[in-house]
Write an enzyme that holds these catalytic residues in place. Structure first.
Site, PDB file in Angstrom:
ATOM      1  N   GLU A 130       0.815  28.640 -29.698  1.00  0.00           N
ATOM      2  CA  GLU A 130       0.126  28.400 -28.436  1.00  0.00           C
ATOM      3  C   GLU A 130       1.145  28.378 -27.305  1.00  0.00           C
ATOM      4  O   GLU A 130       2.190  27.775 -27.455  1.00  0.00           O
ATOM      5  CB  GLU A 130      -0.636  27.069 -28.440  1.00  0.00           C
ATOM      6  CG  GLU A 130      -1.582  26.994 -27.245  1.00  0.00           C
ATOM      7  CD  GLU A 130      -2.378  25.686 -27.181  1.00  0.00           C
ATOM      8  OE1 GLU A 130      -1.992  24.712 -27.836  1.00  0.00           O
ATOM      9  OE2 GLU A 130      -3.370  25.670 -26.474  1.00  0.00           O
ATOM     10  N   GLY A 284       4.532  17.160 -28.119  1.00  0.00           N
ATOM     11  CA  GLY A 284       4.255  16.061 -29.047  1.00  0.00           C
ATOM     12  C   GLY A 284       3.728  16.591 -30.377  1.00  0.00           C
ATOM     13  O   GLY A 284       4.202  16.221 -31.440  1.00  0.00           O
ATOM     14  N   ALA A 285       2.753  17.499 -30.294  1.00  0.00           N
ATOM     15  CA  ALA A 285       2.137  18.033 -31.499  1.00  0.00           C
ATOM     16  C   ALA A 285       1.352  19.296 -31.159  1.00  0.00           C
ATOM     17  O   ALA A 285       1.138  19.596 -29.987  1.00  0.00           O
ATOM     18  CB  ALA A 285       1.197  16.998 -32.106  1.00  0.00           C
ATOM     19  N   MET A 286       0.943  20.030 -32.214  1.00  0.00           N
ATOM     20  CA  MET A 286       0.176  21.264 -32.009  1.00  0.00           C
ATOM     21  C   MET A 286      -0.903  21.370 -33.071  1.00  0.00           C
ATOM     22  O   MET A 286      -0.642  21.214 -34.255  1.00  0.00           O
ATOM     23  CB  MET A 286       1.130  22.473 -32.057  1.00  0.00           C
ATOM     24  CG  MET A 286       0.430  23.827 -32.098  1.00  0.00           C
ATOM     25  SD  MET A 286      -0.528  24.128 -30.585  1.00  0.00           S
ATOM     26  CE  MET A 286      -1.844  25.159 -31.235  1.00  0.00           C
ATOM     27  N   ASN A 288      -2.623  23.534 -34.807  1.00  0.00           N
ATOM     28  CA  ASN A 288      -2.908  24.649 -35.726  1.00  0.00           C
ATOM     29  C   ASN A 288      -3.969  24.211 -36.739  1.00  0.00           C
ATOM     30  O   ASN A 288      -3.864  23.137 -37.328  1.00  0.00           O
ATOM     31  CB  ASN A 288      -1.650  25.029 -36.507  1.00  0.00           C
ATOM     32  CG  ASN A 288      -0.432  25.115 -35.631  1.00  0.00           C
ATOM     33  OD1 ASN A 288      -0.398  25.888 -34.698  1.00  0.00           O
ATOM     34  ND2 ASN A 288       0.566  24.283 -35.896  1.00  0.00           N
ATOM     35  N   HIS A 320      -5.864  12.883 -31.342  1.00  0.00           N
ATOM     36  CA  HIS A 320      -5.941  13.980 -30.356  1.00  0.00           C
ATOM     37  C   HIS A 320      -5.972  15.331 -31.075  1.00  0.00           C
ATOM     38  O   HIS A 320      -6.828  16.174 -30.827  1.00  0.00           O
ATOM     39  CB  HIS A 320      -4.729  13.871 -29.418  1.00  0.00           C
ATOM     40  CG  HIS A 320      -4.568  14.988 -28.440  1.00  0.00           C
ATOM     41  ND1 HIS A 320      -4.595  14.795 -27.083  1.00  0.00           N
ATOM     42  CD2 HIS A 320      -4.347  16.329 -28.606  1.00  0.00           C
ATOM     43  CE1 HIS A 320      -4.415  15.953 -26.458  1.00  0.00           C
ATOM     44  NE2 HIS A 320      -4.257  16.902 -27.365  1.00  0.00           N
ATOM     45  N   GLU A 321      -5.032  15.522 -32.003  1.00  0.00           N
ATOM     46  CA  GLU A 321      -4.940  16.822 -32.685  1.00  0.00           C
ATOM     47  C   GLU A 321      -6.137  17.053 -33.597  1.00  0.00           C
ATOM     48  O   GLU A 321      -6.606  18.181 -33.743  1.00  0.00           O
ATOM     49  CB  GLU A 321      -3.637  16.914 -33.479  1.00  0.00           C
ATOM     50  CG  GLU A 321      -2.355  16.745 -32.645  1.00  0.00           C
ATOM     51  CD  GLU A 321      -2.299  17.653 -31.428  1.00  0.00           C
ATOM     52  OE1 GLU A 321      -2.825  18.773 -31.495  1.00  0.00           O
ATOM     53  OE2 GLU A 321      -1.735  17.231 -30.392  1.00  0.00           O
ATOM     54  N   GLU A 343      -7.595  20.423 -23.661  1.00  0.00           N
ATOM     55  CA  GLU A 343      -6.623  19.332 -23.644  1.00  0.00           C
ATOM     56  C   GLU A 343      -7.215  18.025 -23.147  1.00  0.00           C
ATOM     57  O   GLU A 343      -6.952  16.963 -23.687  1.00  0.00           O
ATOM     58  CB  GLU A 343      -5.400  19.717 -22.814  1.00  0.00           C
ATOM     59  CG  GLU A 343      -4.531  20.770 -23.486  1.00  0.00           C
ATOM     60  CD  GLU A 343      -4.292  20.489 -24.959  1.00  0.00           C
ATOM     61  OE1 GLU A 343      -4.354  19.328 -25.397  1.00  0.00           O
ATOM     62  OE2 GLU A 343      -4.051  21.454 -25.706  1.00  0.00           O
TER      63      GLU A 343
HETATM   64 ZN   LIG Z   1      -3.897  18.997 -27.338  1.00  0.00          ZN
END
Ligand SMILES: [Zn+2]
Length: 862
Positions: A130, A284-286, A288, A320-321, A343
């Protein structure tokens, strides 16, 4: 003709010694006419997205004959152009491509990440696609609305493990096919077979229909911690020796899955969900799909060392993820101009999950101070942008992952949820998910779903808040039992008389009665019973607007103060200070409010906010009064409210408050705090474990501040520690020395290979809050700029953004001309907006500083 990818069959062979990879791709696609009228067209050229790859071979077979004439990469446009020897018509085809690439250091595409095990340097390979970096790993239509399925295969060293979006299904040996069932206890390892040489092949199950930016591949010596949630296998994956620290996150993942399956009324669609800790990670994170990647300190919890703040962060980031697995992955935005919705939704829902399981953390009050105010700070600038912007190219795109996308967007969704009511909001979302499943949607599709179930003007409210830059200030006056409301755009600098918002307001009266009203025009009058004293026009700070009360109203409101919630109180201070920064109110009024209204305040979060605000003012003005008040509040907090020592049963907000008070008093060189810190540090030197996890960050920083000799010791700890959270705290502390030689040493050190690029902002942000480091931080920025730019581009720009935003607005006061000249002359593509914003923030801070104190000496000159 339109090229529609149906399936990507991808085989990757990464080499973790030479840091290269080979790839083979079979792209099954359909050629479809754009419209019925053009159906007779033929195509002689195929264009895919690709960059930084070497294309070795390219074939399209028709009647067993390759009809690819030539292929070339156009680097600037990031395209692979394939010319065919004859025209092809509507129908389905298979394109075969062989390519090679580099495992880069850009934290984007297919990249390498370094870590240390038993003193040895090791690498893993991981992907981050991303927004538009899938094209760095394989040629594709790199556009979220072109969903396809993916069959991923890897050829890797036998000692390594691979992770992708799905579980492995099949192993190949001597042309035999054996379907293997991955067991719960052994995970991936059983589902592979060996090949000749030292290689093995792992073939992963076909993914659901999804966008390219959600594909994942990781290869390395991963170690797993696993558990089942209903039929879903949840695994924490880490580098060797660390999986045991994933226990807390694993619990959070189970909780989040359970929450969202019920919330959306739709089951998580994959068989497994991995949460992977990556040593080098830009954000912070993704999210996938099924293979979420994290920065280590957003996933791993080291009991005895990790703080409660980290615990809360892990819970929030995991939630969140996981929210994205539905909102984003299952239903995806049409194009990146709706990235904000992705987001902001995940930001908002992440907090909802945390509040559900840990109500005692009072995340909605924290949401107001961090998220709502964070979004407002940026959106009060002339150089802000609307939530929804036209995205022309990819360089512009990365800059949009900012406080407007996450913080403002999240706050607007909360406003909507509170306005519609939780049940109605959820109903609308469920309809949206069900209707657009495995497809793409636009923001307005969501508003339509919400309007339908609520019968409220969702579309018109959202259009204004999303397409219009900025947010409103609502002024309220009272005369003869009539309230006069008037709205105007809130700006720190300049005026905008034209913009009008459609705003739902939540009023609260002294008798604890709430009233919802709707302000669709510039002005509104409202008759009210004088016996119901007004307490606030933005209860719980549910609305995204600043309130400006007349002084008469403000005085009478004080009588209703017992009805105030914590968010109401914080909001009162925030809005008053915002108006002061805008030059519309006087600082005196804030000091008066704090000294009267809040003098006996006992709420942890309110006190925390007051201390932080006063300390922030001191850093800009170096004035005696904010210092005096900050000291008074901090002393009362430590002596009478939370104490110096953490207590086992205390609330997380008390823990945060203690750290804020200790940190403020450190800045003011308080003797008692110096004594306390020294005592803690001596025990720490004797027994490292003796230092309480919630005191670590503050004791490290204060120990360096109060005693220069501690710098060396902590620098050594930084080098030896393998815990990212500890490293971050130690690096932060190293920016907090009173000795300028040490400051220089730290700023030089962070440019050495010992500090990963993603860690730079820790030291930089503490140095920018250190009055002794003002000049050196600025010098460092200018001196290091050429090297910083070299690492720029893609997600790395987010880190540069953080660096600029910490240093320029605070350290630049007194050096406005020099810094502006420098930044204007040294532009950097993809950061134009950030530079405008930081310079505007600097102008506002300078104006504030000059208004209340003409000459700001640097600490070293005092
Ligand atoms: Zn996000």
């Amino acid at each position: 003709m339109n090229l529609i990818p149906i399936n990507y069959n991808l085989t990757f062979e990464p080499d973790l010694e030479k840091f290269r990879f080979k790839g083979k791709e079979i792209l099954t696609f359909e050629l479809k006419p754009h419209s019925a009228k053009t159906s007779r067209g033929e195509v002689k050229q195929i264009v895919l997205d690709a960059v930084d790859l070497k294309i070795v071979n390219c074939q399209l077979l028709m009647a067993k004959k390759n009809i690819v004439n030539s292929f070339k990469l156009v680097a600037k446009e990031e395209k692979l152009i394939i010319s065919l020897s004859r025209g092809v018509k509507q129908g389905s085809y298979e394109l075969r491509i062989e390519f090679e690439g580099i495992l880069n250091d850009k934290l984007a595409g297919f990249y390498r990440s370094k870590y240390i095990v038993d003193g040895k340097e090791k690498y893993l390979a991981t992907t981050q696609f991303e927004a538009t970096d899938a094209r760095r790993a394989f040629p594709c239509i790199d556009d979220p609305s072109y969903k396809a399925t993916f069959d991923v295969t890897v050829v890797i060293d036998r000692r390594l493990t691979a992770i992708s979006n799905t579980l492995p299904i099949e192993s190949k040996k001597n042309n035999e096919k054996t379907v293997l069932k991955p067991s719960l206890t052994s995970g991936v390892k059983d589902a592979v077979s060996t090949m000749q040489n030292k290689k093995k092949i792992i073939k992963f199950d076909r993914t659901p229909l999804m966008s390219t930016y959600l594909l994942y591949l990781g290869v390395g010596e991963f170690e797993f911690l696993e558990e089942k949630y209903k039929k879903t296998l949840i695994r924490i994956a880490t580098t060797p020796g660390k999986s045991v620290y994933g226990k807390f996150a694993l619990g959070c993942a189970k909780k989040s899955l359970d929450f969202f399956e019920k919330y959306f009324d739709y089951l998580y669609p994959l068989k497994k969900l991995d949460l992977i800790a990556i040593p080098d990670f830009a954000t912070g994170a993704m999210e996938n799909w099924g293979a979420i990647t994290f920065r280590e300190n957003a996933l791993l919890f080291y009991s005895g060392k990790s703080s409660k703040a980290t615990m809360q962060r892990i819970a929030e980031v995991v939630a969140h993820e996981i929210a994205h697995q539905w909102f984003g992955n299952l239903v995806t935005m049409n194009w990146w101009d709706d990235l904000w919705l992705n987001e902001s939704f995940a930001t908002y829902m992440g907090n909802k999950v945390v509040d559900h399981y840990w109500p005692e953390w009072k995340v909605w009050d924290q949401f107001v101070t961090d998220t709502v105010f964070g979004g407002m700070a940026l959106d009060s600038l002339k150089s802000s942008h609307p939530i929804k912007v036209k995205v022309k190219n990819t360089a512009e795109l990365e800059e949009l992952f900012d406080e407007i996308a996450y913080e403002k967007g999240g706050s607007i969704l909360r406003m909507l949820d509170l306005y519609l009511g939780e049940v109605v909001f959820r109903e609308g979302l469920r309809n949206y998910i069900k209707y657009f499943i495995y497809r793409n949607a636009e923001a307005k599709d969501l508003w339509n779903c919400l309007e339908k179930v609520s019968d409220k003007p969702v579309v018109e409210i959202m259009q204004k808040f999303i397409k219009q830059v900025g947010f409103p200030k609502i002024s309220v006056r009272e005369k003869n039992n009539v309230l006069f409301f008037q709205q105007r755009r809130f700006l720190f600098e300049g005026k905008d008389e034209k913009s009008v918002w459609k705003i739902p307001l939540v009023l609260r009266n002294g008798k604890d009665i709430m009233r919802q009203i709707y302000l669709p025009e510039k002005k509104l009058t409202l008759r009210f019973n004088p016996k119901e004293k007004l307490a606030t026009i933005n209860h719980n700070y549910s609305g995204f607007y600043v309130s400006d009360y007349s002084s008469v109203l403000l005085k009478s409101m004080a009588q209703s103060s017992r009805f105030y919630s914590d968010s109401d109180k914080i909001g009162l201070i925030h809005d008053l200070f915002a108006l002061i920064l805008a030059g519309e109110k006087n600082l005196e009024e804030l000091f008066y409010l704090i000294n009267t209204f809040f003098s006996q305040e006992n709420s942890s979060i309110v006190l925390h906010y007051i201390i932080a605000k006063l300390t922030g003012i001191y850093l800009l003005l170096r004035d005696e009064r904010s210092k005096k008040f900050a000291t008074q509040f901090s002393k009362r907090v430590l002596d009478r409210i939370v104490g110096y020592e953490p207590k086992a049963s205390e609330n997380i907000l008390e823990t945060f408050l203690r750290v804020a008070a200790l940190s403020s008093l450190t800045l003011f060189n308080d003797n008692e705090v110096a004594f306390f810190v020294n005592k803690k540090f001596i025990s720490y030197l004797e027994d490292e474990k003796s230092l309480h996890s919630d005191l670590r960050s503050i004791v490290y920083s204060s120990a360096i501040w109060f005693d220069d000799r501690n710098y060396k010791v902590l620098k050594k700890s930084y080098e030896e520690s393998i815990i990212q959270e500890e490293k971050a705290k130690l690096l932060t502390a190293m920016g907090f020395s009173k000795n300028r030689d040490r400051i220089k040493e730290t700023l030089e050190y962070i440019m050495s290979p010992k500090v990963p690029f993603a860690f730079l902002p820790y030291a930089v942000s503490s140095a920018s809050r250190n009055p002794y480091a003002k000049e050196d931080s600025l010098d460092w920025l200018i001196k290091s700029w050429p090297r910083l730019i070299k690492s720029s581009g893609g997600l790395a720009n987010m880190l540069l953004r953080k660096i600029l935003k910490s240093i320029v607005p605070v350290c630049g006061v007194g050096y406005e001309k020099e810094i502006e000249k420098f930044l204007r002359e040294n532009k950097i593509s993809g950061l134009e907006r950030t530079i405008d914003q930081t310079l505007e923030e600097l102008r506002i801070n300078s104006r504030f500083a000059h208004r209340y104190k003409i000459n700001i000496p640097s600490m070293s000159q005092v």
